[in-house]
Design a protein around this motif. Structure first.
Motif, PDB file in Angstrom:
ATOM      1  N   LEU A 128      -9.701  32.858  53.864  1.00 52.91           N
ATOM      2  CA  LEU A 128     -10.205  33.020  52.509  1.00 52.91           C
ATOM      3  C   LEU A 128     -10.158  34.470  52.052  1.00 52.91           C
ATOM      4  CD1 LEU A 128     -13.233  30.554  52.468  1.00 52.91           C
ATOM      5  CD2 LEU A 128     -11.070  30.329  51.254  1.00 52.91           C
ATOM      6  N   LEU A 129     -10.434  35.397  52.961  1.00 57.45           N
ATOM      7  CA  LEU A 129     -10.405  36.806  52.575  1.00 57.45           C
ATOM      8  C   LEU A 129      -8.998  37.268  52.168  1.00 57.45           C
ATOM      9  CD1 LEU A 129     -12.803  38.738  54.987  1.00 57.45           C
ATOM     10  CD2 LEU A 129     -13.209  37.945  52.659  1.00 57.45           C
ATOM     11  N   LYS A 130      -7.972  36.559  52.645  1.00 60.37           N
ATOM     12  CA  LYS A 130      -6.604  36.926  52.269  1.00 60.37           C
ATOM     13  C   LYS A 130      -6.283  36.562  50.825  1.00 60.37           C
ATOM     14  CE  LYS A 130      -4.591  36.672  56.910  1.00 60.37           C
ATOM     15  NZ  LYS A 130      -3.589  35.984  57.780  1.00 60.37           N
ATOM     16  N   VAL A 131      -7.010  35.596  50.269  1.00 59.56           N
ATOM     17  CA  VAL A 131      -6.721  35.156  48.895  1.00 59.56           C
ATOM     18  C   VAL A 131      -7.810  35.553  47.900  1.00 59.56           C
ATOM     19  CG1 VAL A 131      -5.328  33.231  49.710  1.00 59.56           C
ATOM     20  CG2 VAL A 131      -7.756  32.878  49.321  1.00 59.56           C
ATOM     21  N   LEU A 132      -8.982  35.917  48.400  1.00 57.31           N
ATOM     22  CA  LEU A 132     -10.074  36.322  47.521  1.00 57.31           C
ATOM     23  C   LEU A 132     -10.006  37.825  47.262  1.00 57.31           C
ATOM     24  CD1 LEU A 132     -13.038  34.302  49.088  1.00 57.31           C
ATOM     25  CD2 LEU A 132     -11.845  33.808  46.946  1.00 57.31           C
ATOM     26  N   PRO A 133     -10.616  38.289  46.177  1.00 58.43           N
ATOM     27  CA  PRO A 133     -10.672  39.738  45.924  1.00 58.43           C
ATOM     28  C   PRO A 133     -11.390  40.455  47.067  1.00 58.43           C
ATOM     29  CG  PRO A 133     -11.361  38.497  43.982  1.00 58.43           C
ATOM     30  CD  PRO A 133     -11.255  37.511  45.102  1.00 58.43           C
ATOM     31  N   GLY A 134     -10.987  41.694  47.323  1.00 57.66           N
ATOM     32  CA  GLY A 134     -11.574  42.444  48.437  1.00 57.66           C
ATOM     33  C   GLY A 134     -12.927  43.041  48.098  1.00 57.66           C
ATOM     34  N   THR A 135     -13.923  42.181  47.925  1.00 59.13           N
ATOM     35  CA  THR A 135     -15.267  42.624  47.572  1.00 59.13           C
ATOM     36  C   THR A 135     -16.279  42.069  48.555  1.00 59.13           C
ATOM     37  OG1 THR A 135     -15.701  40.711  46.151  1.00 59.13           O
ATOM     38  CG2 THR A 135     -14.628  42.624  45.131  1.00 59.13           C
ATOM     39  N   ARG A 136     -17.478  42.637  48.502  1.00 62.92           N
ATOM     40  CA  ARG A 136     -18.544  42.139  49.365  1.00 62.92           C
ATOM     41  C   ARG A 136     -18.935  40.713  49.004  1.00 62.92           C
ATOM     42  NH1 ARG A 136     -22.844  46.928  49.203  1.00 62.92           N
ATOM     43  NH2 ARG A 136     -21.758  47.405  47.279  1.00 62.92           N
ATOM     44  N   ARG A 137     -18.848  40.371  47.726  1.00 64.64           N
ATOM     45  CA  ARG A 137     -19.155  38.992  47.332  1.00 64.64           C
ATOM     46  C   ARG A 137     -18.175  38.015  47.984  1.00 64.64           C
ATOM     47  NH1 ARG A 137     -20.155  37.661  41.110  1.00 64.64           N
ATOM     48  NH2 ARG A 137     -21.966  38.946  41.660  1.00 64.64           N
ATOM     49  N   SER A 138     -16.922  38.413  48.087  1.00 64.30           N
ATOM     50  CA  SER A 138     -15.930  37.557  48.740  1.00 64.30           C
ATOM     51  C   SER A 138     -16.266  37.355  50.211  1.00 64.30           C
ATOM     52  CB  SER A 138     -14.537  38.179  48.603  1.00 64.30           C
ATOM     53  OG  SER A 138     -14.135  38.235  47.252  1.00 64.30           O
ATOM     54  N   VAL A 139     -16.756  38.408  50.870  1.00 61.00           N
ATOM     55  CA  VAL A 139     -17.161  38.288  52.271  1.00 61.00           C
ATOM     56  C   VAL A 139     -18.269  37.254  52.410  1.00 61.00           C
ATOM     57  CG1 VAL A 139     -18.204  39.496  54.230  1.00 61.00           C
ATOM     58  CG2 VAL A 139     -16.465  40.637  52.852  1.00 61.00           C
ATOM     59  N   THR A 140     -19.234  37.297  51.503  1.00 62.63           N
ATOM     60  CA  THR A 140     -20.353  36.350  51.557  1.00 62.63           C
ATOM     61  C   THR A 140     -19.878  34.927  51.300  1.00 62.63           C
ATOM     62  OG1 THR A 140     -21.840  38.084  50.754  1.00 62.63           O
ATOM     63  CG2 THR A 140     -22.634  35.827  50.641  1.00 62.63           C
ATOM     64  N   VAL A 141     -18.995  34.761  50.302  1.00 62.49           N
ATOM     65  CA  VAL A 141     -18.460  33.426  49.987  1.00 62.49           C
ATOM     66  C   VAL A 141     -17.657  32.878  51.163  1.00 62.49           C
ATOM     67  CG1 VAL A 141     -16.827  32.174  48.515  1.00 62.49           C
ATOM     68  CG2 VAL A 141     -18.445  33.801  47.503  1.00 62.49           C
ATOM     69  N   ALA A 142     -16.815  33.714  51.754  1.00 59.56           N
ATOM     70  CA  ALA A 142     -16.011  33.279  52.896  1.00 59.56           C
ATOM     71  C   ALA A 142     -16.893  32.955  54.095  1.00 59.56           C
ATOM     72  CB  ALA A 142     -14.996  34.367  53.258  1.00 59.56           C
ATOM     73  N   ALA A 143     -17.969  33.720  54.275  1.00 54.27           N
ATOM     74  CA  ALA A 143     -18.905  33.434  55.362  1.00 54.27           C
ATOM     75  C   ALA A 143     -19.569  32.078  55.152  1.00 54.27           C
ATOM     76  CB  ALA A 143     -19.958  34.533  55.440  1.00 54.27           C
ATOM     77  N   PHE A 144     -19.953  31.780  53.918  1.00 51.05           N
ATOM     78  CA  PHE A 144     -20.565  30.486  53.598  1.00 51.05           C
ATOM     79  C   PHE A 144     -19.610  29.346  53.948  1.00 51.05           C
ATOM     80  CE2 PHE A 144     -21.598  26.883  50.968  1.00 51.05           C
ATOM     81  CZ  PHE A 144     -22.986  26.872  50.888  1.00 51.05           C
ATOM     82  N   ALA A 145     -18.362  29.467  53.506  1.00 47.12           N
ATOM     83  CA  ALA A 145     -17.386  28.396  53.741  1.00 47.12           C
ATOM     84  C   ALA A 145     -17.096  28.214  55.228  1.00 47.12           C
ATOM     85  CB  ALA A 145     -16.098  28.701  52.976  1.00 47.12           C
ATOM     86  N   GLY A 146     -16.915  29.321  55.950  1.00 48.69           N
ATOM     87  CA  GLY A 146     -16.627  29.220  57.371  1.00 48.69           C
ATOM     88  C   GLY A 146     -17.760  28.565  58.142  1.00 48.69           C
ATOM     89  N   ALA A 147     -18.986  28.963  57.812  1.00 46.66           N
ATOM     90  CA  ALA A 147     -20.151  28.382  58.489  1.00 46.66           C
ATOM     91  C   ALA A 147     -20.298  26.906  58.156  1.00 46.66           C
ATOM     92  CB  ALA A 147     -21.404  29.145  58.099  1.00 46.66           C
ATOM     93  N   LEU A 148     -20.049  26.558  56.897  1.00 42.61           N
ATOM     94  CA  LEU A 148     -20.189  25.170  56.455  1.00 42.61           C
ATOM     95  C   LEU A 148     -19.281  24.232  57.241  1.00 42.61           C
ATOM     96  CD1 LEU A 148     -21.265  23.087  54.366  1.00 42.61           C
ATOM     97  CD2 LEU A 148     -19.353  23.750  52.894  1.00 42.61           C
TER      98      LEU A 148
END
Length: 369
Positions: A128-148
């Motif tokens: 997800l981080l490869k396609v999302l903008p390189g921001t801290r919000r993207s890190v949080t969103v990607a963390a949510f998806a990975g954990a889910l």
């Protein structure tokens, strides 16, 4: 999802143990690249935090509860190799001290709760981080998806092991549907806890979040009460840079205090309903062999936990009658023991890396490491 003794037969348990040993060995080697003087203490804290939060079962459906598995959280905060080690330390402490999760099933638990969750969560997170903008919000969103996704993936992995080594004859389709179904709900709680924790650390020390390294948008560090750009390269030896390079003493102390409060106080209010695996096992008859074994006299039970006589078994302190005090003391002891053992392991891994670097020959004109 702590698998007890008796759910999976001996041959498959041994095979899963071999997989777990191999994964831990690979992780010990890989963690040398992830750990340094800043992140080694944080890794011990992450293990203790996972231990504490796993005591906080939350309701997910009628008569069913869930708890954090922690693989996604550990992988994103301190790296995937170190993450496997964090979860393994937690499972080892729980099995030996608290009789939580079978000792013969330790390999199963490390494989299912540690290796699978870390691999799945971190793969989704990085993708997800490869396609999302390189921001801290993207890190949080990607963390949510990975954990889910990591939690139902772990449930599916258990079902696969049960398919080849289950000790009871239960239709596999029913086990898979029930396990994945309830753990999708548990995954939502896992994702929320993971995203909230990663976001909180990002807000104060983004430089300590392994998964946030290399973002295109500059991260910020809180130095002297002000937010400044995190250095892209080795910082100059200025007072501000020196403070930024410290291993996050304030963060470590705050995290440890939070873990102690969660395990020592908040855990008393956790849901008492059976967790996802316990509920499915009871409803589908997976635990039939174990229940039959429990009817036998003590000393003749094949599946009696080897640590059943531990003074901390079942997260209580022996001879302490007050339920609240007993559980609080057990949780506090568990956090302390986990942070001590975890930090010791991670410092040893880090020193091994430093020793290996010191032994490398230095080329002419090249500065020593």
């Amino acid at each position: 999802m702590h698998v007890p003794d008796g759910f999976i037969d001996a041959p498959v348990s041994v095979a899963a143990g071999a997989v777990a040993v191999g994964a831990v060995a690979v992780s010990l080697r890989g963690a040398r690249k992830e750990l340094d003087e800043r992140t080694a203490p944080l890794a011990g804290l992450v293990a203790a935090f996972i231990f504490a939060v796993q005591m906080l079962n939350f309701p997910v459906a009628a008569g069913t509860s869930g708890h954090l598995l922690g693989g996604a959280l550990a992988a994103i905060l301190v790296g995937p190799f170190t993450g496997v080690l964090c979860v393994s330390v937690v499972l080892l402490m729980q099995g030996i001290l608290f009789a939580d999760g079978g000792l013969t099933a330790l390999g199963v638990n490390i494989t299912v709760m540690g290796v699978v969750t870390v691999v799945v969560a971190y793969a989704i997170f990085r993708g997800l981080l490869k396609v999302l903008p390189g921001t801290r919000r993207s890190v949080t969103v990607a963390a949510f998806a990975g954990a889910l996704v990591s939690v139902p993936a772990s449930a599916a992995a258990f079902t696969a092991l049960y398919a080849v080594g289950g000790t009871t004859d239960v239709p596999l389709g029913k086990v898979l549907t029930a396990m994945v179904g309830v753990h999708v709900l548990i995954g939502i709680g896992e994702a929320a806890i993971t995203a909230a924790t990663v976001g909180a650390v990002l807000a104060v020390r983004p430089d300590l979040v392994h998964g946030a390294a290399g973002l295109t948008t500059p991260l910020k560090l809180r130095v002297g009460g002000e937010l400044v750009d995190a250095p892209a390269a080795a910082p100059a030896a200025t007072p501000a840079a020196t403070r930024a390079a410290r291993p996050g003493t304030a963060l470590w102390a705050t995290g440890l205090a939070t873990a102690l409060v969660l395990a020592g106080i908040v855990s008393f209010y956790a849901s008492t309903s059976p967790d996802g695996l316990e509920k499915v096992a009871a409803d589908q008859g997976i635990d039939a062999k174990v229940k039959e074994d429990e009817e036998k006299p003590e000393g003749e039970r094949a599946y009696e936990h080897a640590s059943a006589g531990s003074p901390l078994a079942d997260y209580t302190v022996k001879d302490v009658d007050d339920e609240r005090l007993s559980g609080g003391l057990a949780g506090t002891i568990g956090v302390g023991a986990t942070v001590a053992v975890g930090t010791g392991v991670f410092w040893a891994v880090r020193r091994r890396r430093d020793d290996a670097r010191a032994e490398q020959p230095v080329s002419p004109g090249q500065p020593a490491a």
